[in-house]
Design a protein around this motif. Structure first.
Motif, PDB file in Angstrom:
ATOM      1  N   ASN A  47       0.772  -1.030  -0.098  1.00 15.11           N
ATOM      2  CA  ASN A  47      -0.207   0.154   0.201  1.00 15.11           C
ATOM      3  C   ASN A  47       0.774   1.544   0.118  1.00 15.11           C
ATOM      4  OD1 ASN A  47      -2.645  -1.267   0.072  1.00 15.11           O
ATOM      5  ND2 ASN A  47      -2.705  -1.301   2.177  1.00 15.11           N
ATOM      6  N   GLN A  50       2.156   1.748  -3.558  1.00 14.59           N
ATOM      7  CA  GLN A  50       1.137   2.182  -4.470  1.00 14.59           C
ATOM      8  C   GLN A  50       0.714   3.872  -4.093  1.00 14.59           C
ATOM      9  OE1 GLN A  50       0.007   0.226  -6.983  1.00 14.59           O
ATOM     10  NE2 GLN A  50       1.675  -0.832  -6.300  1.00 14.59           N
ATOM     11  N   ALA A 107      -5.960   0.434 -11.254  1.00 13.62           N
ATOM     12  CA  ALA A 107      -6.228   0.355  -9.698  1.00 13.62           C
ATOM     13  C   ALA A 107      -7.738   0.790  -9.606  1.00 13.62           C
ATOM     14  CB  ALA A 107      -5.320   1.861  -9.388  1.00 13.62           C
ATOM     15  N   ILE A 108      -8.478   1.508 -10.370  1.00 20.97           N
ATOM     16  CA  ILE A 108      -9.906   1.973  -9.826  1.00 20.97           C
ATOM     17  C   ILE A 108     -10.607   0.616 -10.090  1.00 20.97           C
ATOM     18  CG2 ILE A 108     -11.802   2.834 -11.086  1.00 20.97           C
ATOM     19  CD1 ILE A 108     -10.190   5.300 -11.764  1.00 20.97           C
ATOM     20  N   LYS A 110      -9.772  -2.505  -9.641  1.00 21.72           N
ATOM     21  CA  LYS A 110      -9.673  -3.472  -8.794  1.00 21.72           C
ATOM     22  C   LYS A 110     -10.243  -2.972  -7.423  1.00 21.72           C
ATOM     23  CE  LYS A 110      -4.765  -4.661  -9.666  1.00 21.72           C
ATOM     24  NZ  LYS A 110      -3.431  -4.295  -9.169  1.00 21.72           N
ATOM     25  N   LYS A 111     -10.934  -1.858  -7.374  1.00 24.95           N
ATOM     26  CA  LYS A 111     -11.643  -1.331  -6.215  1.00 24.95           C
ATOM     27  C   LYS A 111     -13.207  -1.972  -6.080  1.00 24.95           C
ATOM     28  CE  LYS A 111     -11.299   2.875  -5.285  1.00 24.95           C
ATOM     29  NZ  LYS A 111     -11.472   4.246  -5.575  1.00 24.95           N
ATOM     30  N   TYR A 112     -13.638  -2.242  -7.323  1.00 25.31           N
ATOM     31  CA  TYR A 112     -15.026  -2.498  -7.416  1.00 25.31           C
ATOM     32  C   TYR A 112     -15.420  -4.104  -8.016  1.00 25.31           C
ATOM     33  CZ  TYR A 112     -15.370   2.291  -7.052  1.00 25.31           C
ATOM     34  OH  TYR A 112     -15.126   3.661  -6.646  1.00 25.31           O
ATOM     35  N   ASP A 113     -16.418  -4.654  -7.775  1.00 21.59           N
ATOM     36  CA  ASP A 113     -16.763  -5.927  -8.046  1.00 21.59           C
ATOM     37  C   ASP A 113     -17.819  -5.701  -9.296  1.00 21.59           C
ATOM     38  OD1 ASP A 113     -18.024  -8.510  -8.844  1.00 21.59           O
ATOM     39  OD2 ASP A 113     -18.379  -8.920  -6.797  1.00 21.59           O
ATOM     40  N   GLN A 119     -21.771  -1.078  -7.975  1.00 20.24           N
ATOM     41  CA  GLN A 119     -20.233  -1.020  -7.908  1.00 20.24           C
ATOM     42  C   GLN A 119     -20.035  -0.691  -9.421  1.00 20.24           C
ATOM     43  OE1 GLN A 119     -17.589  -3.488  -5.680  1.00 20.24           O
ATOM     44  NE2 GLN A 119     -19.309  -4.340  -4.367  1.00 20.24           N
ATOM     45  N   LYS A 122     -20.415   2.899 -10.065  1.00 23.46           N
ATOM     46  CA  LYS A 122     -19.411   3.880  -9.194  1.00 23.46           C
ATOM     47  C   LYS A 122     -17.831   3.580  -9.843  1.00 23.46           C
ATOM     48  CE  LYS A 122     -21.174   3.301  -4.526  1.00 23.46           C
ATOM     49  NZ  LYS A 122     -21.233   2.715  -3.219  1.00 23.46           N
ATOM     50  N   TYR A 123     -17.724   2.412 -10.453  1.00 22.82           N
ATOM     51  CA  TYR A 123     -16.503   1.966 -11.405  1.00 22.82           C
ATOM     52  C   TYR A 123     -16.426   2.998 -12.430  1.00 22.82           C
ATOM     53  CZ  TYR A 123     -13.884  -0.037 -14.873  1.00 22.82           C
ATOM     54  OH  TYR A 123     -12.872  -0.225 -16.166  1.00 22.82           O
ATOM     55  N   GLU A 126     -16.037   6.744 -11.510  1.00 24.91           N
ATOM     56  CA  GLU A 126     -14.849   7.218 -11.246  1.00 24.91           C
ATOM     57  C   GLU A 126     -13.555   7.135 -12.257  1.00 24.91           C
ATOM     58  OE1 GLU A 126     -11.303   5.998  -7.741  1.00 24.91           O
ATOM     59  OE2 GLU A 126     -13.376   4.968  -7.468  1.00 24.91           O
TER      60      GLU A 126
END
Length: 208
Positions: A47, A50, A107-108, A110-113, A119, A122-123, A126
């Protein structure tokens, strides 16, 4: 860090320098821009690494440098990777380095399913916020199309979302500039009041 740079030079990668993570400065970036046109960031995969990558990208781009990002696999840092796999494998990684937009979009992602509709939305939102900052319309279309394909929506819908994100960005910038103007105006008024008080005080003393 220092050990990684030493290892890279030992294995024949002579253009390696250590920014020491979060201590990267605009002055260092400007200095690098005098010698090279592009840089490849290779921070640790944790982290902290990154976060250092995210912080470094705008600093380097502000100095006019093209930025790519190398993401290490099966090793925590370049020193460990080189000792495990050698210089040839590392050269392959360098060739596969992604540009900063690809890195940020990944990177974006990886934050969402994306199997979850909320989600996914939101992906897309963003991603649109990132894509709308790109100066080239070609870049916006290419990366917008890529995101649309990943999320399985039409390129036209993504283009509209990028357009909305751009309008929101312009509105935020306008609001920010207005706040700066108000702050400066209030500051000038405060200075004027202070000058008047001082002038009145000096005049009162002289008259007295």
């Amino acid at each position: 860090g220092n050990i990684d740079v030493v290892a890279l030079h030992q294995y024949g990668f002579d253009n390696a320098v250590a920014s020491l993570g979060t201590s990267l400065t605009e002055e260092q970036a400007t200095l690098m821009s005098k010698y090279v046109e592009s840089v490849i960031l290779i921070y640790d995969g944790d982290n902290a690494g990154q976060n250092a990558t995210k912080r470094a990208i705008p600093i380097l781009e502000k100095a006019g440098l093209q930025v790519k990002v190398l993401q290490l696999r099966d090793a925590k840092d370049p020193d460990e990777f080189l000792k495990k796999f050698g210089a040839d494998r590392f050269k392959l990684l360098l060739e596969e380095s992604s540009n900063r937009v690809e890195y940020q979009l990944n990177a974006i992602l990886k934050k969402y399913d994306l199997r979850d509709d909320d989600q996914k939305v939101k992906y897309l939102q963003e991603s649109a916020e990132l894509i709308c900052t790109l100066s080239s319309s070609v870049q916006r279309e290419v990366y917008g199309g890529r995101v649309a394909e990943t999320a399985k929506i039409s390129p036209e819908a993504m283009k509209m979302e990028v357009g909305r994100a751009f309008k929101r960005r312009i509105a935020r910038e306008k609001k920010k500039q207005e706040k700066i103007k108000i702050y400066k105006k209030n500051k000038l008024q405060s200075i004027s009041k202070l000058e008047f008080i001082l002038l009145f005080y000096i005049t009162f003393i002289l008259c007295y």
